[in-house]
Motif scaffolding. Sequence first.
Motif, PDB file in Angstrom:
ATOM      1  N   UNK A  16       0.836  -1.200   0.000  1.00 61.17           N
ATOM      2  CA  UNK A  16       0.000   0.000   0.000  1.00 61.17           C
ATOM      3  C   UNK A  16       0.871   1.251   0.000  1.00 61.17           C
ATOM      4  N   UNK A  17       1.939   1.226   0.801  1.00 61.20           N
ATOM      5  CA  UNK A  17       2.855   2.366   0.805  1.00 61.20           C
ATOM      6  C   UNK A  17       3.539   2.527  -0.554  1.00 61.20           C
ATOM      7  N   UNK A  18       3.885   1.407  -1.181  1.00 55.67           N
ATOM      8  CA  UNK A  18       4.479   1.472  -2.516  1.00 55.67           C
ATOM      9  C   UNK A  18       3.491   2.032  -3.526  1.00 55.67           C
ATOM     10  N   UNK A  19       2.207   1.682  -3.389  1.00 55.36           N
ATOM     11  CA  UNK A  19       1.188   2.168  -4.312  1.00 55.36           C
ATOM     12  C   UNK A  19       1.018   3.681  -4.185  1.00 55.36           C
ATOM     13  N   UNK A  20       0.973   4.194  -2.969  1.00 47.56           N
ATOM     14  CA  UNK A  20       0.821   5.638  -2.797  1.00 47.56           C
ATOM     15  C   UNK A  20       2.026   6.394  -3.355  1.00 47.56           C
ATOM     16  N   UNK A  66      -4.820   8.855  -4.350  1.00 46.59           N
ATOM     17  CA  UNK A  66      -3.974   8.625  -3.173  1.00 46.59           C
ATOM     18  C   UNK A  66      -4.812   8.738  -1.906  1.00 46.59           C
ATOM     19  N   UNK A  67      -5.696   9.738  -1.863  1.00 53.24           N
ATOM     20  CA  UNK A  67      -6.568   9.884  -0.696  1.00 53.24           C
ATOM     21  C   UNK A  67      -7.475   8.686  -0.502  1.00 53.24           C
ATOM     22  N   UNK A 117       1.485   3.637 -15.272  1.00 50.62           N
ATOM     23  CA  UNK A 117       0.052   3.330 -15.217  1.00 50.62           C
ATOM     24  C   UNK A 117      -0.190   1.820 -15.152  1.00 50.62           C
ATOM     25  N   UNK A 118       0.590   1.053 -15.905  1.00 51.39           N
ATOM     26  CA  UNK A 118       0.472  -0.406 -15.838  1.00 51.39           C
ATOM     27  C   UNK A 118       0.809  -0.913 -14.437  1.00 51.39           C
ATOM     28  N   UNK A 119       1.852  -0.349 -13.838  1.00 51.17           N
ATOM     29  CA  UNK A 119       2.236  -0.755 -12.488  1.00 51.17           C
ATOM     30  C   UNK A 119       1.145  -0.411 -11.478  1.00 51.17           C
ATOM     31  N   UNK A 120       0.481   0.738 -11.651  1.00 52.53           N
ATOM     32  CA  UNK A 120      -0.608   1.124 -10.753  1.00 52.53           C
ATOM     33  C   UNK A 120      -1.754   0.117 -10.836  1.00 52.53           C
ATOM     34  N   UNK A 124      -3.172  -2.481  -7.947  1.00 52.88           N
ATOM     35  CA  UNK A 124      -4.558  -2.378  -7.511  1.00 52.88           C
ATOM     36  C   UNK A 124      -5.295  -3.702  -7.610  1.00 52.88           C
ATOM     37  N   UNK A 125      -4.981  -4.487  -8.647  1.00 54.65           N
ATOM     38  CA  UNK A 125      -5.786  -5.680  -8.907  1.00 54.65           C
ATOM     39  C   UNK A 125      -5.054  -6.997  -8.689  1.00 54.65           C
TER      40      UNK A 125
END
Length: 297
Positions: A16-20, A66-67, A117-120, A124-125
Amino acid sequence: MRTAAATTEVRRPSAVRALTTLLAVTAAATVVVELLNWWYAPEQGFGLAVRTGWAMLRSLGFLLLIGHVNRGRTVARPFGLILAVTTVFAVGRLVVPRQGVPPLPGLLGFALLAALCVAVVWLLYRSDAVAGHLVRHRRGLVVEGGTIAWREVAPKRPPVTGWLLTSRAAAFTYSPLMLVPALVAVGVVFDGRPAAVPAVLFWFAAGIAVSYVVLFCTAFLLRGRRWARRLLVAVTLGVLAVDLPLCWWLLGVDGLVRDGAPLLAAAVLALYGLWRAGRAEATPTPGVSRPGTGEAP
């Protein structure tokens, strides 16, 4: 005195921290790539300014995402998917010039942004830690036992699949994706085509009307109404029937590619989400319940 237990904070999973962090980098990369495209563009006209401004506004979308991720909101997954897909199209349409070969800095920036964007979407999924974190609903005022509290409010609607939420998020992009080329077409009017004024006004009116129709339709879509699905399909086809011919007529083939392609991508995603949701509901897994966002695209 505050106890140690009271000051203990729950540490978010590393994914989650990596995603933000990734979302913040993607927001910054969106601005940088758009500035590069503007700098190297051979024609810095009104249309490019409108498209560049709209693409740069997507950086605010990543900050909003992010929020949602920090609060563990379930809406983060479909919102992130449609934001990533439309960002790639919005930026990609500005990399290729009307004539000639795209500049190398623009291509490298687009490749970097597409990879982000692909990494995001992958996090997420495909990350179990992120999926376990994004389980909360919106907060609101709740009256219970004579007291008023601000806390999480579970939706009263029946559980829906993640694909329906994705279709809803994709449909919400129809209106802005119609209004942006309509605004670009204003420059065409001032370039010596006053006869196009009625078409441009109709384009604006259709884009605004679509926002209300989609809002009405998706409200019943998430409540399991079959007619709402058919209405959303009709709205999607109607949006394409209005927007694509106007793009071609007023903005030419270049406008059809630059402005029609993102809308077409959103429409395909919305229709695909409806199809997948229908399949998921028609073939339920025995012994497995389907939470509101249990099935991820």
